[in-house]
Design an enzyme around this catalytic site. Structure first.
Site, PDB file in Angstrom:
ATOM      1  N   SER A 249       0.827  -1.206   0.000  1.00 18.99           N
ATOM      2  CA  SER A 249       0.000   0.000   0.000  1.00 18.99           C
ATOM      3  C   SER A 249       0.862   1.257   0.000  1.00 18.99           C
ATOM      4  O   SER A 249       1.824   1.367   0.763  1.00 18.99           O
ATOM      5  CB  SER A 249      -0.915   0.028   1.221  1.00 18.99           C
ATOM      6  N   GLU A 321       2.061   6.050   3.105  1.00 15.28           N
ATOM      7  CA  GLU A 321       2.523   5.033   4.042  1.00 15.28           C
ATOM      8  C   GLU A 321       3.988   4.730   3.803  1.00 15.28           C
ATOM      9  O   GLU A 321       4.727   4.415   4.730  1.00 15.28           O
ATOM     10  CB  GLU A 321       1.675   3.766   3.875  1.00 15.28           C
TER      11      GLU A 321
END
Length: 332
Positions: A249, A321
């Site tokens: 991600s 992230e």
């Protein structure tokens, strides 16, 4: 462990330059029974799952029981001499600049294994591959870590990030963490739920090195443990985490947005968006892949463009992230 003194008095005469980093590290190694590897101009592309990144001025990978002493000593010298030092785990959530990383890259992957199994818990060294720790627990009939099955990276990195997947996060099973603190002391830090949040740990705000983590385990039927592990590994495979070099991600999920970030990006028709060799995966909006010739700059520009397009369209500010490290001002 006392504050490490200068290894040699004349080392303090050094000014930080790339030409004497190796001399400094070798001097420390000679005093700490060092075993492992150290190399100048080591390509970071060899140490990240994105397979991008320029050279580390000095890459050092201590191995085995010399690790804590060597790390404490080199941290002390780095601080005294103003040498930048970056702590590297498995490189699974990282984009290193094409121009590389100045100073010392301390690779923790040589500090692995050493698991201590005591009743319903296990203490694992920080450089241990996460999936190997999960597998070792399963082989002994201990559950609790199944949600981490198939995750790349190291135990230390997972604790530092408070890794989360399948509705569980590391802090749910973490009992405590052993660190080298700001004074180079080996300290045990009990896990307090209030110190952790979504993809956040207290260590992100501290200048420390994670040495080990102890996890709470539970006895479960071996078949049930194995079934859950394999289901998670298969799910990661089906989501395309392993098809190309990537970091999984790109952006964090935020429940306030009402839907997963990948779905938000998908609905804006951004899947497949490409800059150079970096591409938003055609099958998942929240994964950037290296199609074969991506640069770190390609990945960063694509991350920024995706975030900007979402902000412009929906007013939603996505938080990356993945972490961008290194010498970006010379990245071009």
């Amino acid at each position: 462990m006392p504050l490490p003194p200068p290894v040699f008095a004349d080392i303090l005469r050094y000014m930080y330059t790339s030409t004497n980093l190796l001399d400094i590290a070798k001097a420390i190694a000679a005093e700490t029974a060092f075993s492992g590897e150290m190399r100048c101009n080591e390509p970071m592309a060899s140490h990240t799952t994105f397979k991008v990144g320029g050279p580390a001025e000095l890459w050092v990978r201590p191995q085995g029981d010399c690790f804590p002493g060597f790390v404490a000593a080199i941290l002390g010298q780095a601080r005294a001499l103003g040498i930048p030092l970056f702590v590297l785990g498995g490189g699974a959530n990282l984009v290193a600049a094409d121009a590389g990383i100045r100073g010392i890259v301390l690779d923790t992957t040589g500090w692995s294994g050493g698991a201590g199994w005591e009743g319903g818990s296990v203490k694992v060294r920080a450089g241990t591959v996460v999936d190997e720790a999960v597998e070792a627990a399963a082989e002994r009939g201990w559950g609790g870590l199944e949600f981490l099955a198939g995750m790349p990276g190291t135990v230390g990195g997972a604790v530092w990030m408070n890794a989360r997947c399948y509705e569980k996060q590391v802090s749910d099973v973490l009992m405590g963490t052993e660190i080298l603190d700001e004074n180079f002391q080996r300290v045990w830090v009990p896990c307090k739920a209030g110190d952790f949040a979504y993809k956040r740990s207290p260590f992100q705000k501290r200048d420390v090195v994670i040495l080990a983590a102890e996890f709470r385990l539970e006895k479960r039927a071996a078949a049930d443990i194995r079934q859950e592990m394999e289901a998670h590994r298969q799910d990661r495979k089906e989501k395309g985490h392993y098809r190309y070099p990537s970091a999984g991600s790109v952006f964090k999920n935020n429940r306030e947005f009402g839907k997963p970030t990948g779905k938000i990006i998908d609905e804006l028709g951004l899947r497949g968006l490409r800059i150079g060799g970096a591409q938003l995966a055609p099958w998942h909006g929240n994964i950037i892949i290296n199609t074969g010739n991506a640069t770190a700059a390609d990945i960063r520009k694509l991350t920024e463009q995706a975030a900007r397009r979402v902000k412009d369209a929906l007013g939603i500010a996505l938080e990356p992230e993945i972490i961008f490290v290194g010498n970006w001002e010379e990245n071009g």
